[in-house]
Design an enzyme around this catalytic site. Sequence first.
Site, PDB file in Angstrom:
ATOM      1  N   SER A 117     -12.591  38.941 -13.057  1.00  0.00           N
ATOM      2  CA  SER A 117     -11.297  38.898 -13.758  1.00  0.00           C
ATOM      3  C   SER A 117     -10.719  37.493 -13.763  1.00  0.00           C
ATOM      4  CB  SER A 117     -10.325  39.859 -13.104  1.00  0.00           C
ATOM      5  OG  SER A 117     -10.123  39.539 -11.751  1.00  0.00           O
ATOM      6  N   ASN A 151     -14.275  40.270  -4.172  1.00  0.00           N
ATOM      7  CA  ASN A 151     -15.387  40.789  -4.962  1.00  0.00           C
ATOM      8  C   ASN A 151     -14.944  41.813  -5.997  1.00  0.00           C
ATOM      9  OD1 ASN A 151     -18.173  39.719  -4.040  1.00  0.00           O
ATOM     10  ND2 ASN A 151     -16.972  39.920  -2.172  1.00  0.00           N
ATOM     11  N   THR A 161     -26.925  33.710  -2.780  1.00  0.00           N
ATOM     12  CA  THR A 161     -26.334  33.052  -3.943  1.00  0.00           C
ATOM     13  C   THR A 161     -25.849  31.699  -3.498  1.00  0.00           C
ATOM     14  OG1 THR A 161     -24.808  33.159  -5.761  1.00  0.00           O
ATOM     15  CG2 THR A 161     -24.037  34.047  -3.718  1.00  0.00           C
ATOM     16  N   GLU A 208     -16.641  34.728   2.015  1.00  0.00           N
ATOM     17  CA  GLU A 208     -15.541  35.375   1.301  1.00  0.00           C
ATOM     18  C   GLU A 208     -14.668  36.184   2.262  1.00  0.00           C
ATOM     19  OE1 GLU A 208     -17.809  35.744  -2.999  1.00  0.00           O
ATOM     20  OE2 GLU A 208     -17.851  37.432  -1.600  1.00  0.00           O
ATOM     21  N   LYS A 226     -23.396  25.205  -2.136  1.00  0.00           N
ATOM     22  CA  LYS A 226     -22.355  26.125  -2.566  1.00  0.00           C
ATOM     23  C   LYS A 226     -22.768  27.535  -2.179  1.00  0.00           C
ATOM     24  CE  LYS A 226     -22.257  28.632  -5.659  1.00  0.00           C
ATOM     25  NZ  LYS A 226     -22.594  30.095  -5.870  1.00  0.00           N
ATOM     26  N   THR A 238     -18.388  28.385  -6.920  1.00  0.00           N
ATOM     27  CA  THR A 238     -17.986  29.607  -7.634  1.00  0.00           C
ATOM     28  C   THR A 238     -16.812  30.226  -6.875  1.00  0.00           C
ATOM     29  OG1 THR A 238     -19.797  30.789  -6.514  1.00  0.00           O
ATOM     30  CG2 THR A 238     -20.170  30.080  -8.790  1.00  0.00           C
TER      31      THR A 238
END
Length: 412
Positions: free
Chosen positions: A412, A407, A192, A279, A181, A155
Amino acid sequence: MPVNLIAVQPSDLLPVPGVRVGVAEAGIRKANRRDLTLIELAAGSRVAGVFTLNRFCAAPVQLCKQHIAGGDVRALVINTGVANAGTGEQGLADAHATCVAVGRTLGVAPEQVLPFSTGVILEALPVDRLIAGLPAAHADLREDGWFDAAHAIMTTDTLAKAVSRQVEIGGRTVTLTGISKGAGMIKPNMATMLGFLACDAAVSQALLDALTKEAADLSFNSITVDGDTSTNDSFIVVATGQAGNAEIADPLGSDFHALRDAVIDVSIRLAQAIVRDGEGATKFMTIAVEGGLDVVECRKVAYAIGQSPLVKTAFFASDPNLGRILAAIGYAGIQDLDVGGLRVWLGTAAEEVLVAELGGRAPTYREEDGVRVMKEAEITVRVDLGRGRARATVWTCDFSYDYVKINADYRS
């Protein structure tokens, strides 16, 4: 950029006898990307799993728990883009429809299929598109499909995460390959994140269940990126039994120890890859806590440090504002903790610097030493609680500006 995470190559991954993997573009959320993965397991394969503890458990996780209890799993199906969480009865119906379609495609019962989803929560799964993509994924099934699958389950990941290794057990070569992942919403139990590890060892169901739980605790349940726990996390271990070794049933035997070490090693490497690709991460941090009365309190302290936004931003800035570490230890919830017995070090592969002892700053500590260590990409925070012999390790990363940007822009 990921922290010392090398891009996996197709040649790095070994086929696992008894497992075929295929991927397809189903258009689950975005066009022109492979977002559907189908994994077919040979008859007689044994499967174990652990799942999220989030009470807002996603529909596919609920179904997985039911199906895996049946003890005869023949297929896994994974979609990315939509999590099918927070979708109520319709979400359960969509997950079931997915299993029915996979069962029809492979000639197995729906109850022999485990469904997995990852992506945006509170959006309906476009199950018609998923089902329409199954023939292409089925046509793509092959033993060497792991590389493509590692990419198809991503993702916000920037790099695919996959590991292979082999180990000798009972005079036979056992192959292990795993993919995972995850990059955000990472915090046990689990996050997640999806993890799939397959091997061709013959092992009893009881030992496989116990090993899967232990491996998860030492790997995926020992990482944190942002302290958020997801609705969809799942870790699955498959043993096809096709290596030809005598079935492993003795938890004290050398064969089980060899398999255990290999499964835990692959699991830790997959879990650490998630943190390295956290991230916006620029630093990989090991939080090692020792000297506790038990593992539980060591983990409490490690997570208090590893999840602190103030600690994580200090590491991003290479700012040795190390009182933030002491503050995190203090609010970790350890009863009767004698702060006067604490010692804290900062370290790299090359050196270790004593930062605090006897309840305050170590007399030998110089701020320039802290700055030098914190400028490195890989840093260890070692804490000695000074009250026992237990220890625990947690892996985390820093918080950068990019974490907020990634995040903020996620949908978008």
